[in-house]
Design an enzyme around this catalytic site. Structure first.
Site, PDB file in Angstrom:
ATOM      1  CD  GLU A 201     -63.699   5.900 -65.099  1.00 46.68           C
ATOM      2  OE1 GLU A 201     -64.124   5.937 -63.921  1.00 46.68           O
ATOM      3  OE2 GLU A 201     -62.571   6.298 -65.458  1.00 46.68           O
TER       4      GLU A 201
ATOM      5  CG  ASP B  39     -54.153   8.102 -63.805  1.00 43.19           C
ATOM      6  OD1 ASP B  39     -55.190   8.748 -63.562  1.00 43.19           O
ATOM      7  OD2 ASP B  39     -53.792   7.120 -63.122  1.00 43.19           O
TER       8      ASP B  39
ATOM      9  CG  ASP C  17     -61.148   6.572 -68.333  1.00 45.11           C
ATOM     10  OD1 ASP C  17     -61.811   5.625 -67.873  1.00 45.11           O
ATOM     11  OD2 ASP C  17     -60.906   7.607 -67.687  1.00 45.11           O
TER      12      ASP C  17
END
Length: 272
Positions: free
Chosen positions: A162, A71, A160
């Site tokens: 987090e 990634d 994503d």
């Protein structure tokens, strides 16, 4: 005051003061709000894993039925895709967007470059739940590279979600409010693309910030982040992971991942 031979008037003191003022404005808009806080837009997958989730020696030995991936984000700049392909990497995700204020300036080289060497590719969005709604960010993501096409080599978009690199770890939200925000994003993404988005997260963050909610596991594939020899305990609801980000210090680009299956399973996810 000084006068040129042409007769024009020079004002060095005023020009100097104006220069100082411009420099001050420039610093205001380019420096982080607080010392040690990164600039908005620089977040990327796993940014908080080493800081908040321990992180030990990552094992690069994986079962034969796993497929290597990477990634990337603007942090990597132009990526040497042919080198990664030669090393055995077969799939890649590229950061497309963050919040509703950032698009990756290297997105075209990274997203199209991985596709060009033969990889199966996808895009991800770095969520900032404290800036705009989940639906608004899902729309922004789809509109700036995060869509899906039925070409057999494009993976569904990834959320994503987090640690907040700019402030409070949970973006100032309660567990129930965070779950609602994520649901808003996922529902909008599916309405726009027909696909369920992948969820990228770490178990410790998910437990802290969603109360270890298990309700998304039935539809959204899990991409777990843990820099260790095993993925460890997974968030509630998921009996297995689809992808595992296992290191931030891999070859060519730092972030390397394992797909939990052979290449035909990567292709199956791309095909829906």
């Amino acid at each position: 005051m000084l006068v040129h031979r042409s007769g024009s008037v020079r004002r060095p003191r005023r020009l100097f003061a104006a220069g100082l003022l411009l420099a001050a404005f420039s610093l205001m808009f380019t420096q982080p709000a607080e010392a040690g806080t990164p600039a908005r837009g620089t977040a990327h997958m796993g940014m908080g894993v080493l800081a908040h989730d321990g992180g030990g020696s990552a094992s690069r030995s994986a079962a034969a039925a796993q497929t290597e991936g990477v990634d990337v984000s603007g942090y990597q700049g132009n990526v040497a895709w042919s080198t990664l392909w030669s090393s055995g990497v077969r799939w890649a995700y590229t950061k497309a967007t963050e919040g509703t204020y950032y698009t990756n300036p290297y997105f075209a080289q990274q997203y199209n470059g991985s596709y060009g060497v033969g990889m199966i590719r996808g895009a991800y969005h770095f969520a900032t739940p404290d800036t705009t709604s989940g639906a608004t960010q899902a729309d922004y993501f789809v509109d700036h590279g995060g869509g899906w096409s039925r070409d057999g080599r494009t993976l569904p978009g990834t959320l994503d979600i987090e640690w907040n690199p700019y402030g409070d770890a949970c973006y100032g939200k309660s567990a129930s409010a965070m779950v609602s925000w994520i649901a808003d994003f996922l529902n909008t993404y599916k309405a726009r693309t027909g696909r369920d988005a992948v969820i990228y997260t770490a178990t410790s963050w998910w437990t802290q910030c969603t109360g270890n909610y298990g309700g998304f596991a039935a539809a959204s594939p899990l991409w777990i982040a843990r820099y260790a020899s095993t993925p460890g305990t997974l968030p509630a609801g998921w009996g297995y992971y689809t992808m595992w980000q296992y290191t931030s210090s891999g070859p060519t680009v730092g972030d390397h991942d394992k797909f939990n299956g052979a290449l035909d399973r990567v292709q199956a996810l791309a095909n829906g």
